[in-house]
Enzyme design. Structure first.
Site, PDB file in Angstrom:
ATOM      1  CB  VAL A  16      -0.959  -0.016   1.224  1.00 26.81           C
ATOM      2  CG1 VAL A  16      -0.192  -0.054   2.536  1.00 26.81           C
ATOM      3  CG2 VAL A  16      -1.943   1.142   1.194  1.00 26.81           C
ATOM      4  CB  CYS A  17       1.198   4.096   0.932  1.00 24.55           C
ATOM      5  SG  CYS A  17       1.505   5.856   1.128  1.00 24.55           S
ATOM      6  CB  ALA A  18       5.591   4.922  -0.945  1.00 27.59           C
TER       7      ALA A  18
END
Length: 184
Positions: free
Chosen positions: A102-104
């Site tokens: 998730v995210c970066a």
């Protein structure tokens, strides 16, 4: 026996990590929080220190069905820089096991060159490091072995997708209903 392993590197995003751990455990699945440092206590990008369940050397990679990477800066680059973890990621890819981030953190898979044939998503502005077949701006993208998500705000849907992949849709929907997610 463990269903999933989620990795804590210095500078991880604590809400992304804890939301997944909480929901997966509510679903009756086993998930271990694994420190990639020499200490069980790992400090997040927002200076929250959480005690992991295990050190990397003690993680049960053999029984785990999924590796999960939370985002955060500098957590994500710290995950990518930890060769024992990237070796295990490549091993999971080779063995057809599930990989989620998730995210970066989906960029870890991208920078390892294993998303080339898959659709994926990540935190806005990080797309160039995905190196994927197609970037989508969806909250969660599931393609083949991969489950990717955009950020802290998409973590309930991300955790639901993980539960569905490890158990079933009914359990995922039940957990989301019990936490009053999207109830009208």
């Amino acid at each position: 026996m463990t269903d999933a392993l989620i990795f804590l590197a210095p500078g991880y995003e604590e809400v992304e990590m804890l939301t997944v751990v909480d929901m997966v455990r509510r679903a009756g699945l086993t998930i271990d929080m694994v420190s990639i440092t020499d200490s069980l206590e790992v400090t997040s990008s927002h200076n929250v220190t959480i005690k992991a369940d295990k050190l990397f050397k003690d993680a049960d990679f053999d029984s785990a069905k999924m590796i999960i990477l939370p985002g955060g800066i500098p957590g994500t680059p710290n995950l990518l820089a930890f060769k024992p973890l990237t070796d295990k990621i490549l091993e999971f890819k080779e063995n057809g096991k599930l990989l989620s981030a998730v995210c970066a953190a989906p960029t870890v898979y991208g920078e390892l060159g294993i998303l080339k044939e898959n659709k994926a998503t990540c935190y806005p502005g990080m797309e160039a490091k995905l190196n994927c077949a197609k970037h989508l701006e969806e909250p969660v993208v599931i393609d083949g072995q991969f489950t990717t998500s955009r950020g802290m705000g998409t973590c309930i849907e991300f955790a639901g997708a993980i539960i569905e992949r490890l158990k079933d849709k009914e359990t995922a929907e039940d957990v989301k209903a019990k936490i009053v997610y999207n109830i009208k």
